[in-house]
Design an enzyme around this catalytic site. Structure first.
Site, PDB file in Angstrom:
ATOM      1  N   LYS A 194       1.151  -1.038  -0.113  1.00 20.51           N
ATOM      2  CA  LYS A 194       0.095  -0.176  -0.037  1.00 20.51           C
ATOM      3  C   LYS A 194       0.575   1.172  -0.176  1.00 20.51           C
ATOM      4  O   LYS A 194       0.767   2.395  -0.675  1.00 20.51           O
ATOM      5  CB  LYS A 194      -1.119  -0.081   1.271  1.00 20.51           C
ATOM      6  N   ARG A 247      -9.024   2.188   9.207  1.00 21.03           N
ATOM      7  CA  ARG A 247      -8.597   0.009   9.642  1.00 21.03           C
ATOM      8  C   ARG A 247      -9.593   0.132  10.633  1.00 21.03           C
ATOM      9  O   ARG A 247      -9.867  -1.334  11.072  1.00 21.03           O
ATOM     10  CB  ARG A 247      -7.361   0.981  10.901  1.00 21.03           C
ATOM     11  N   ARG A 284      12.099  -6.118   4.982  1.00 22.06           N
ATOM     12  CA  ARG A 284      11.474  -4.507   5.037  1.00 22.06           C
ATOM     13  C   ARG A 284      12.647  -4.498   6.712  1.00 22.06           C
ATOM     14  O   ARG A 284      13.152  -3.137   6.624  1.00 22.06           O
ATOM     15  CB  ARG A 284       9.796  -4.508   5.328  1.00 22.06           C
ATOM     16  N   ARG A 321      11.892  -0.581  10.624  1.00 23.06           N
ATOM     17  CA  ARG A 321      11.113  -0.550  11.941  1.00 23.06           C
ATOM     18  C   ARG A 321      10.950  -1.364  13.051  1.00 23.06           C
ATOM     19  O   ARG A 321      10.716  -2.721  12.985  1.00 23.06           O
ATOM     20  CB  ARG A 321       9.820  -0.123  11.466  1.00 23.06           C
ATOM     21  N   ARG A 345      -0.395  -7.214  13.914  1.00 26.64           N
ATOM     22  CA  ARG A 345      -0.764  -6.372  13.609  1.00 26.64           C
ATOM     23  C   ARG A 345      -1.398  -7.544  12.062  1.00 26.64           C
ATOM     24  O   ARG A 345      -2.735  -7.029  11.611  1.00 26.64           O
ATOM     25  CB  ARG A 345       0.741  -5.716  12.419  1.00 26.64           C
TER      26      ARG A 345
HETATM   27  P1  ADP Z   1       0.861  -1.296   8.272  1.00 24.96           P
HETATM   28  O1  ADP Z   1       0.436  -0.921   6.979  1.00 24.96           O
HETATM   29  O2  ADP Z   1       2.467  -1.964   7.289  1.00 24.96           O
HETATM   30  O3  ADP Z   1       0.992  -1.872   9.325  1.00 24.96           O
HETATM   31  P2  ADP Z   1       1.280   1.542   8.801  1.00 24.96           P
HETATM   32  O4  ADP Z   1       2.288   2.285   9.051  1.00 24.96           O
HETATM   33  O5  ADP Z   1      -0.042   2.384   8.219  1.00 24.96           O
HETATM   34  O6  ADP Z   1       2.295   0.109   9.650  1.00 24.96           O
HETATM   35  O7  ADP Z   1       0.984   2.004  10.269  1.00 24.96           O
HETATM   36  C1  ADP Z   1       1.379   1.375  11.319  1.00 24.96           C
HETATM   37  C2  ADP Z   1       1.037   1.264  13.464  1.00 24.96           C
HETATM   38  O8  ADP Z   1       0.408   3.015  12.987  1.00 24.96           O
HETATM   39  C3  ADP Z   1      -0.677   0.424  13.464  1.00 24.96           C
HETATM   40  O9  ADP Z   1       0.098  -0.633  14.017  1.00 24.96           O
HETATM   41  C4  ADP Z   1      -0.920   1.041  14.316  1.00 24.96           C
HETATM   42  O10 ADP Z   1      -0.638   1.167  15.371  1.00 24.96           O
HETATM   43  C5  ADP Z   1      -1.107   2.715  13.842  1.00 24.96           C
HETATM   44  N1  ADP Z   1      -2.082   3.388  13.056  1.00 24.96           N
HETATM   45  C6  ADP Z   1      -2.078   3.672  11.862  1.00 24.96           C
HETATM   46  N2  ADP Z   1      -2.794   4.439  11.073  1.00 24.96           N
HETATM   47  C7  ADP Z   1      -3.939   3.923  12.094  1.00 24.96           C
HETATM   48  C8  ADP Z   1      -5.419   3.785  12.455  1.00 24.96           C
HETATM   49  N3  ADP Z   1      -6.088   4.283  11.056  1.00 24.96           N
HETATM   50  N4  ADP Z   1      -6.020   3.499  13.443  1.00 24.96           N
HETATM   51  C9  ADP Z   1      -5.514   3.363  14.664  1.00 24.96           C
HETATM   52  N5  ADP Z   1      -3.475   2.913  14.243  1.00 24.96           N
HETATM   53  C10 ADP Z   1      -3.025   3.501  13.085  1.00 24.96           C
END
Ligand code: ADP
Length: 194
Positions: free
Chosen positions: A13, A88, A127, A133, A144
């Site tokens: 994404k 989410r 990654r 990360r 996750r």
């Molecule tokens: P990925 O899609 O690779 O899991 P992201 O960079 O989108 O990672 O998000 C990393 C973390 O940031 C999530 O695991 C969560 O803790 C937090 N996060 C990101 N977007 C949201 C959201 N819309 N609502 C709640 N937590 C979020």
């Protein structure tokens, strides 16, 4: 063009959203990127959410909405946006709907990038080695994925019910997946101008 990109962690994404930003000239808005920046800058928000993010759980909806609303209110979203990592869960999808109706810029397309679990786990391991990360360790990745299945997967149905969803296969090369998404967006645009 106003787009929501959906997909499991590791589905590509973020990569696709960045490419789409260049191609379409509309901002890529990633809540994950915004949150990681807040943590890195040690803002009050960043200090509150670090432990949550490191566990792979979702940041509370009210904090997330506040951050998103602030970003959406910036002028550059007038040309559109590519939303990555939000919504989410169903509550976030509903909040987004309300916010965007209020701003007069509803979502036009939701694109889900579909990749099977094994591929996703392999990509994240790679990654982790490259970027380091703090939420890319095996145990946190597993959490996750669970959060995605339980909370985010229903969001896909939410957009399907509104007739806004298209799924694309995310297993090709980055360029192939990009072309698939661009053709979905072209088609949507053609349908809307009918
Ligand atoms: P990925 O899609 O690779 O899991 P992201 O960079 O989108 O990672 O998000 C990393 C973390 O940031 C999530 O695991 C969560 O803790 C937090 N996060 C990101 N977007 C949201 C959201 N819309 N609502 C709640 N937590 C979020």
């Amino acid at each position: 063009m106003r787009i929501v990109l959906l997909g499991a962690p590791g589905s590509g994404k973020g990569t696709q959203a960045a490419l789409l930003e260049q191609r379409l000239g509309v901002p890529h808005i990633s809540t994950g990127v915004l949150f990681r920046k807040a943590v890195k800058d040690q803002t009050p928000l960043g200090q509150r959410i670090k432990t949550i993010m490191d566990s792979g759980d979702l940041v509370p909806d009210d904090l997330t909405l506040e951050l998103l609303e602030e970003r959406m209110n910036r002028d550059d979203t007038k040309s559109g946006f590519i939303l990555d990592g939000y919504p989410r869960n169903l509550a976030q999808a509903e909040s987004l709907n309300i916010l965007l109706e209020k701003l007069g810029m509803p979502v036009q397309e939701a694109v889900q990038i579909d990749v099977d679990t094994e591929e996703v786990v392999a990509r994240i391991a790679k990654r982790a080695a490259e970027e380091g990360r703090s939420d890319d360790t095996e145990e946190v990745v597993r959490n996750r994925m669970r959060v995605y299945q339980e909370q985010t997967a229903p969001v896909v149905d939410y957009y399907a019910e509104q007739g806004l969803l298209t799924q694309v296969l995310g297993t090709g090369t980055i360029e192939e997946v990009l072309q698939l998404i661009l053709s979905v967006l072209d088609q949507g645009e053609a349908d809307r101008s009918d």
